[in-house]
Motif scaffolding. Structure first.
Motif, PDB file in Angstrom:
ATOM      1  N   PRO A 180      32.011 -34.333  43.735  1.00  0.00           N
ATOM      2  CA  PRO A 180      32.764 -33.867  42.554  1.00  0.00           C
ATOM      3  C   PRO A 180      34.047 -34.652  42.323  1.00  0.00           C
ATOM      4  N   GLY A 181      34.669 -35.130  43.391  1.00  0.00           N
ATOM      5  CA  GLY A 181      35.937 -35.841  43.234  1.00  0.00           C
ATOM      6  C   GLY A 181      35.767 -37.186  42.562  1.00  0.00           C
ATOM      7  N   ALA A 182      34.592 -37.800  42.717  1.00  0.00           N
ATOM      8  CA  ALA A 182      34.382 -39.139  42.174  1.00  0.00           C
ATOM      9  C   ALA A 182      34.109 -39.110  40.674  1.00  0.00           C
ATOM     10  N   VAL A 183      33.832 -37.915  40.130  1.00  0.00           N
ATOM     11  CA  VAL A 183      33.603 -37.807  38.689  1.00  0.00           C
ATOM     12  C   VAL A 183      34.888 -37.312  38.043  1.00  0.00           C
ATOM     13  N   SER A 184      35.619 -38.221  37.396  1.00  0.00           N
ATOM     14  CA  SER A 184      36.858 -37.789  36.744  1.00  0.00           C
ATOM     15  C   SER A 184      36.583 -37.507  35.268  1.00  0.00           C
ATOM     16  N   TRP A 185      37.147 -36.409  34.802  1.00  0.00           N
ATOM     17  CA  TRP A 185      36.934 -35.965  33.421  1.00  0.00           C
ATOM     18  C   TRP A 185      38.237 -36.095  32.646  1.00  0.00           C
ATOM     19  N   ALA A 186      38.206 -36.741  31.501  1.00  0.00           N
ATOM     20  CA  ALA A 186      39.394 -36.745  30.648  1.00  0.00           C
ATOM     21  C   ALA A 186      39.196 -35.731  29.540  1.00  0.00           C
ATOM     22  N   GLY A 187      40.199 -34.907  29.313  1.00  0.00           N
ATOM     23  CA  GLY A 187      40.125 -33.916  28.250  1.00  0.00           C
ATOM     24  C   GLY A 187      41.512 -33.421  27.894  1.00  0.00           C
ATOM     25  N   GLY A 188      41.554 -32.365  27.118  1.00  0.00           N
ATOM     26  CA  GLY A 188      42.833 -31.828  26.659  1.00  0.00           C
ATOM     27  C   GLY A 188      43.577 -31.064  27.742  1.00  0.00           C
ATOM     28  N   SER A 189      44.579 -30.289  27.333  1.00  0.00           N
ATOM     29  CA  SER A 189      45.542 -29.717  28.266  1.00  0.00           C
ATOM     30  C   SER A 189      44.892 -28.828  29.327  1.00  0.00           C
ATOM     31  N   ALA A 190      45.588 -28.716  30.458  1.00  0.00           N
ATOM     32  CA  ALA A 190      45.091 -27.923  31.584  1.00  0.00           C
ATOM     33  C   ALA A 190      44.918 -26.472  31.150  1.00  0.00           C
ATOM     34  N   GLY A 191      43.772 -25.918  31.441  1.00  0.00           N
ATOM     35  CA  GLY A 191      43.517 -24.527  31.069  1.00  0.00           C
ATOM     36  C   GLY A 191      43.060 -24.378  29.628  1.00  0.00           C
ATOM     37  N   GLY A 192      42.932 -25.502  28.907  1.00  0.00           N
ATOM     38  CA  GLY A 192      42.461 -25.446  27.526  1.00  0.00           C
ATOM     39  C   GLY A 192      40.939 -25.407  27.456  1.00  0.00           C
ATOM     40  N   THR A 193      40.422 -25.453  26.233  1.00  0.00           N
ATOM     41  CA  THR A 193      38.980 -25.343  26.024  1.00  0.00           C
ATOM     42  C   THR A 193      38.193 -26.371  26.842  1.00  0.00           C
ATOM     43  N   ASP A 194      38.667 -27.625  26.849  1.00  0.00           N
ATOM     44  CA  ASP A 194      37.933 -28.689  27.524  1.00  0.00           C
ATOM     45  C   ASP A 194      37.855 -28.424  29.022  1.00  0.00           C
ATOM     46  N   PRO A 220      21.091 -33.389  23.544  1.00  0.00           N
ATOM     47  CA  PRO A 220      20.627 -32.052  23.921  1.00  0.00           C
ATOM     48  C   PRO A 220      21.803 -31.083  24.065  1.00  0.00           C
ATOM     49  N   THR A 221      21.506 -29.808  24.017  1.00  0.00           N
ATOM     50  CA  THR A 221      22.530 -28.825  24.343  1.00  0.00           C
ATOM     51  C   THR A 221      22.550 -28.683  25.862  1.00  0.00           C
ATOM     52  N   LEU A 222      23.639 -28.160  26.368  1.00  0.00           N
ATOM     53  CA  LEU A 222      23.721 -27.936  27.812  1.00  0.00           C
ATOM     54  C   LEU A 222      22.658 -26.933  28.244  1.00  0.00           C
ATOM     55  N   LYS A 223      22.377 -25.986  27.362  1.00  0.00           N
ATOM     56  CA  LYS A 223      21.377 -24.962  27.661  1.00  0.00           C
ATOM     57  C   LYS A 223      20.010 -25.585  27.915  1.00  0.00           C
ATOM     58  N   GLU A 224      19.694 -26.599  27.087  1.00  0.00           N
ATOM     59  CA  GLU A 224      18.384 -27.248  27.211  1.00  0.00           C
ATOM     60  C   GLU A 224      18.158 -27.835  28.584  1.00  0.00           C
ATOM     61  N   VAL A 225      19.234 -28.357  29.202  1.00  0.00           N
ATOM     62  CA  VAL A 225      19.061 -28.988  30.504  1.00  0.00           C
ATOM     63  C   VAL A 225      19.303 -27.994  31.635  1.00  0.00           C
ATOM     64  N   GLY A 226      19.298 -26.714  31.275  1.00  0.00           N
ATOM     65  CA  GLY A 226      19.344 -25.687  32.319  1.00  0.00           C
ATOM     66  C   GLY A 226      20.737 -25.272  32.751  1.00  0.00           C
ATOM     67  N   LEU A 227      21.769 -25.699  31.980  1.00  0.00           N
ATOM     68  CA  LEU A 227      23.122 -25.256  32.299  1.00  0.00           C
ATOM     69  C   LEU A 227      23.517 -24.210  31.257  1.00  0.00           C
ATOM     70  N   ASP A 228      23.724 -23.000  31.686  1.00  0.00           N
ATOM     71  CA  ASP A 228      23.952 -21.923  30.729  1.00  0.00           C
ATOM     72  C   ASP A 228      25.415 -21.910  30.275  1.00  0.00           C
ATOM     73  N   VAL A 229      25.776 -22.888  29.446  1.00  0.00           N
ATOM     74  CA  VAL A 229      27.146 -22.981  28.935  1.00  0.00           C
ATOM     75  C   VAL A 229      27.110 -23.105  27.417  1.00  0.00           C
ATOM     76  N   VAL A 230      27.646 -22.097  26.737  1.00  0.00           N
ATOM     77  CA  VAL A 230      27.796 -22.178  25.290  1.00  0.00           C
ATOM     78  C   VAL A 230      29.261 -21.907  24.994  1.00  0.00           C
ATOM     79  N   LEU A 231      29.901 -22.842  24.329  1.00  0.00           N
ATOM     80  CA  LEU A 231      31.333 -22.696  24.106  1.00  0.00           C
ATOM     81  C   LEU A 231      31.711 -23.246  22.737  1.00  0.00           C
ATOM     82  N   GLN A 232      32.429 -22.453  21.983  1.00  0.00           N
ATOM     83  CA  GLN A 232      32.889 -22.906  20.681  1.00  0.00           C
ATOM     84  C   GLN A 232      34.401 -22.824  20.648  1.00  0.00           C
ATOM     85  N   ASN A 233      35.025 -23.907  20.261  1.00  0.00           N
ATOM     86  CA  ASN A 233      36.474 -23.907  20.107  1.00  0.00           C
ATOM     87  C   ASN A 233      36.770 -23.479  18.670  1.00  0.00           C
ATOM     88  N   TRP A 234      37.004 -22.165  18.504  1.00  0.00           N
ATOM     89  CA  TRP A 234      37.131 -21.655  17.142  1.00  0.00           C
ATOM     90  C   TRP A 234      38.580 -21.472  16.738  1.00  0.00           C
TER      91      TRP A 234
END
Lengths: 314, 505, 165
Positions: free
Chosen positions: A141-155, A229-243
């Motif tokens: 997990p440590g070798a995969v770095s993710w860039a996204g928005g602020s800590a604790g935000g939607t991303d 694909p959606t995450l659901k399609e690949v077997g990861l049950d994650v649905v998230l909308q930034n509304w």
């Protein structure tokens, strides 16, 4: 004499009735962000469509919208002319900042727009599919770095949910928080990180031009015109909308709430609102009334769980 | 059609008298709002963008360009004349510019700022037009470690604004670092130094600190001297216009400032202020009149002002070529572009050449309009200084608080303005330089975040800072710039160098 | 440097010692606050508390240096300070802060204007206050009505432009 003058001035101020449908919209963020743009778009449409004769936008930035929310709730008790723009990010911010005023302190009116999360890698990356990315994540997990928005935000929440769904310890994710979408995008394009996550709209131009590869989206079903694909399609049950939503002041009577709801509905149904959504690339995810209340409650519960899992909320 | 033809066509369209008029209005509005201390270009553009919606596309595009350049330029006038920088990018301008204004050289200071801005805007806009796709590739090479090295280099430049005492300079800088700790930690979402006060969660606003330190602190310090003695401020001494020596000392800093500011503005995490810091330090190193630095050296105005405006054009590079809004201003502009049906991104130059070249032509026109508007105004602006002190300072505080209230109408923010104003007053009384505290507040969060990002990506391996050639070179320059003067000072006990370092802020 | 000045500077500089104390307290508060932070350094090894710790220690070291400088009398001579004008300006800023939400922008800022002018020697408040309010009101009109900047409105603003809140 002076006193008399003062009294006259005060009386004059009090006597002036609040003109109907003169809205003040609080954008609880700095100019330029999504909430500010939502508020300013609402301002333009409400005025152009003649739903309101005069609309003011006021920026009350700070702490993921919680400062604006607290100020709005305390100053506008029973004021049917005050609106506040907010969104999913606020849900997380209220929890991580331990904010004294939550969304229960205002009167949610409707969800207006929404965007799904997209997971991308730079075009040069050896990772071709979401499955490969998940495999890499499981391996180290440590070798995969993710860039996204602020800590604790939607991303950040989305990555936490994804890790959990893949059976990886969510506290072990190597999430690199950036303050703005632009900075994160630059880091992804420059191959500084393994993968990137943000609202789909932030990436569309890059995906179309082939500089980023879209691996998956966080919607319930495949999005029209999006080849991933959606995450659901690949077997990861994650649905998230930034509304994004609009809420009214606390303590409104049922008639007042109905009047505000009717104005917002008229705005959403108008041609110029739809036109604005199209130019800005926002999806119309209008949802109001009891259905919206239920969705809001469900989101708050789910978010609290994942933020605890990541370790941002105790 | 080649790029050049498109540009000519754009210019031809934009030279329509009505469009020129719109450009003039845009520049005037942008400057008028931009001069307010505390209201930066982002808010200026956000406030004025709706004004442009009512016009046809060509008209709104050109007015918008005017507002943008006007807003970027506006801050320098108040910096120079009243020592109240409107936004973080004009803090450095105040250092030398205000000293010049006090000696009656406000005219040349304003002129070199205006012409420098024009020259920088012209060159940088042309660079944007012809080199954007190449520049952006370079900018993307910059990752967290390179940015960290850039911040370290920028830190070194602060030492050139330390004044005559290393102790007081460092203290001021560390106070800035301390204030920077306040607020939510970007990388983990943890609240630091906020003691449960929600208003502190977003940290201390740079503009609030700058306005408090410069405008409020200055007013208090001058008031505390009482009415004893004659006013030391001369409105005009000698010519309002730049003389031959001003010109010969300005043109090189203009060019150097442009070439420092443009690439840094083009970097996604660069920021206009960094360019001004680096330009100031460069001019201080290269000048033939080191003794004037700290007392009103024209190079110290010409360079940073050019860098500031060049970075404004630089910001458009990632915005137009990648659709990357790298600053708040750019994010608002993105919204503005969408209004014109212009979808910034990698394909923009290919799919929408008329609009892109129309925008670039508009920027060139707006840039020229800015000069047309501001040069004749200089005579008027310097008259501001002849206003009797009670009215002048009452007015300064009126506008300083207007900026703060307009940006964020909270009593807490005004309270901070008062508290930091008192700190600024205290620092002036005891001879502490003002610039380092503001610079510390700007730079330290950036440096901290980039360092932690770099280490997080490398999973805790510090050697990555040196394995990137760009980062290694910048860190090397920074180390040299720190050590060499130190060694020289040790040897000569600093007789010469402390002279060079100038005094006070 | 005259002999007299030299003698003055030989005495410990009390104001500088107070500054040193202030720096030490600020540094200590930062250290205390950073100790409370969870160690969320993650993969970087540098957590949210690391930089504050460095800054806190730096401030305390600078406090020590300041004490040394104060005892040596290294601080520059200060011009005589007159407290009254400073207090007038502080009163003006505080007055604006308190009045802003109640009385609106023009009146609150008018008070700041008048008291600042007072600090610089214009004592006649019956002149400066109305002038200040008038100027602030014009500024309010330009920025809130023409440029849509959000500035707090009070009785005076409502009287001319109507509308509640």
């Amino acid at each position: 004499m002076k006193k008399l003058m003062l009294a006259t001035i005060l009386a004059g101020a009090v006597a002036l009735p609040a003109m109907a449908a003169d809205y003040t919209i609080i954008a609880p963020a700095n100019p330029g962000g999504g909430w500010d743009q939502t508020a300013r778009t609402m301002q333009a449409v409400l005025q152009d469509e003649g739903i309101s004769s005069s609309v003011q936008v006021q920026n009350v930035p700070g702490a993921g919208g919680t400062i604006g929310l607290a100020q709005f709730a305390s100053q506008n008790e029973g004021n049917a002319n005050a609106l506040i723009v907010g969104g999913y990010v606020m849900v997380g911010a209220i929890l991580t900042n331990n904010a004294p005023v939550g969304l229960d302190a205002v009167t949610p009116i409707a969800r207006l727009t929404g965007e799904y999360e997209a997971i991308v890698v730079p075009a040069a990356s050896p990772i071709q599919t979401i499955e490969e990315l998940v495999e890499a994540l499981k391996a180290d997990p440590g070798a995969v770095s993710w860039a996204g928005g602020s800590a604790g935000g939607t991303d950040h929440i989305a990555v936490g949910l994804l890790a959990k769904a893949a059976g990886v310890d969510p506290t072990k994710i190597n999430y690199i928080a950036y303050s703005g979408g632009g900075e994160a995008l630059a880091a992804i394009l420059g191959s500084q990180v393994t993968a990137g996550i943000s609202s789909l709209g932030e990436f569309v131009a890059q995906i179309d031009s082939g500089t980023l590869r879209l691996l998956a989206v966080s919607s319930e079903e495949r999005i029209e015109g999006v080849d991933a694909p959606t995450l659901k399609e690949v077997g990861l049950d994650v649905v998230l909308q930034n509304w994004r939503m609009v809420a009214a002041a606390p303590g409104l009577s049922d008639e007042q709430k109905a009047a505000v709801s009717a104005d917002i509905e008229a705005m959403v149904k108008s041609a110029s609102w739809q036109e604005q959504l199209a130019t800005k690339g926002w999806a119309d995810t209008y949802l109001a009334g009891a259905e919206f209340d239920a969705q809001l409650a469900a989101d708050i519960t789910a978010t609290e769980t994942v933020l605890k899992d990541i370790g941002l909320v105790k | 059609m080649s790029a050049f033809d498109f540009l000519l066509q754009g210019l031809a369209t934009a030279s329509d008298p009505m469009l020129l008029f719109y450009a003039l209005i845009g520049v005037t509005l942008g400057t008028a709002v931009g001069v307010l201390p505390g209201i930066g270009p982002a808010l200026t553009v956000a406030l004025l963008l709706p004004v442009t919606y009512r016009l046809d596309p060509a008209g709104s595009l050109i007015m918008f360009a005017g507002i943008y350049y006007g807003g970027m330029y506006g801050g320098s006038t108040t910096s120079i004349l009243l020592n109240t920088p409107g936004e973080s990018a004009s803090i450095i301008t105040a250092l030398e510019g205000n000293k010049m204004a006090r000696k009656g050289r406000g005219g040349p200071a304003l002129a070199t700022a205006a012409i420098g801005s024009f020259v920088a805007g012209l060159i940088a806009t042309l660079l944007l037009a012809f080199l954007a796709p190449h520049v952006v590739k370079l900018a993307l090479v910059f990752g967290p470690r390179e940015y960290f090295a850039l911040m370290v280099l920028a830190f070194v430049t602060v030492s050139s604004a330390f004044g005559d005492s290393t102790l007081r300079g460092l203290t001021s800088l560390f106070l800035g670092f301390g204030l920077a700790c306040v607020g939510i930690d970007q990388l983990t979402g943890q609240a630091r130094m906020s003691f449960g006060v929600p208003d502190l969660l977003d940290g201390i606003e740079v503009t609030t600190l700058a306005v408090a330190m410069f405008a409020v602190g200055e007013a208090l310090a001058i008031a505390a001297l009482g009415n004893t003695g004659e006013d030391k401020v001369h409105a005009v001494k000698g010519s309002v216009w730049m003389n031959r020596s001003d010109w010969s000392r300005s043109w090189k800093p203009w060019l150097r400032g442009t070439f420092i500011g443009f690439p840094i503005g083009a970097m996604p995490a660069g920021g206009a202020e960094i360019g001004t810091f680096l330009s100031y330090a460069t001019e201080k190193k290269l000048t033939k009149h080191p003794e004037e630095f700290g007392h009103g050296a024209i190079e110290g105005v010409a360079g940073p002002e050019a860098a500031n405006n060049a970075s404004a054009a630089g910001t458009l590079v990632p915005l137009l070529t990648l659709g990357l809004p790298t600053t708040a201003t750019a994010a608002i502009m993105l919204a503005g572009f969408q209004q014109f049906g212009l979808q910034p991104g990698p394909l923009l130059f290919a799919t929408n050449p008329e609009l892109v070249w129309g925008l670039i032509a508009s920027l060139l026109i707006a840039n020229a309009m800015l000069l047309v508007l501001n040069l004749p105004m200089i005579g008027l602006w310097v008259k501001l200084l002849t206003i009797p002190k009670p009215w002048l300072y009452a007015g300064i505080l009126l506008f300083a608080t207007l900026g703060t209230i307009g940006a964020n109408p909270s009593t807490f923010e005004l309270g901070m303005l008062l508290v930091f104003g008192l700190v600024g007053y205290g620092m002036r009384v005891f001879g502490y330089p003002i610039a380092p505290i503001v610079v510390g507040l700007i730079l330290s969060p950036m440096a901290e975040q980039q360092l932690r990002r770099a280490l997080s990506i490398s999973q805790g391996d510090w050697t990555v800072l040196l394995t990137s050639p760009i980062a290694a070179v910048m860190l090397g320059i920074a180390a040299l710039a720190l050590i060499v003067p130190l060694v020289m000072r040790m040897r000569g006990r600093g007789a010469v160098l402390s002279q060079l370092a100038g005094d006070e802020d | 440097m005259s002999l007299k000045q030299y003698e003055i500077q030989r005495r410990p500089d009390w104001a500088a010692l107070i500054i040193a104390a202030g720096l030490a307290v600020f540094g200590a508060v930062i250290l205390w606050d950073s100790a409370r932070l969870a160690d969320l350094g993650g993969y970087s090894g540098v957590g949210p508390g690391t930089v504050p710790r460095v800054v806190g220690i730096g401030l305390i070291l600078l406090a020590v240096w300041t004490v040394a400088a104060a005892l040596r009398g290294d601080f520059p001579e200060r011009p005589r300070q007159q407290p009254a004008p400073v207090l007038w300006i502080i009163a003006g800023l505080a007055g604006q802060l308190i009045l802003l939400k109640i009385a609106g922008f023009s009146i609150a800022t008018g008070v700041l204007f008048a008291l600042t002018a007072r600090a610089f020697g214009k004592r006649n408040l019956t002149l400066t206050l109305p002038v200040g309010i008038a100027i602030s009101f014009v500024v309010w009109i330009v920025f809130s009505q023409l440029l849509m900047l959000n500035l707090p409105a009070g009785p005076l603003e409502h009287l001319f432009f109507g509308g509640a809140r």
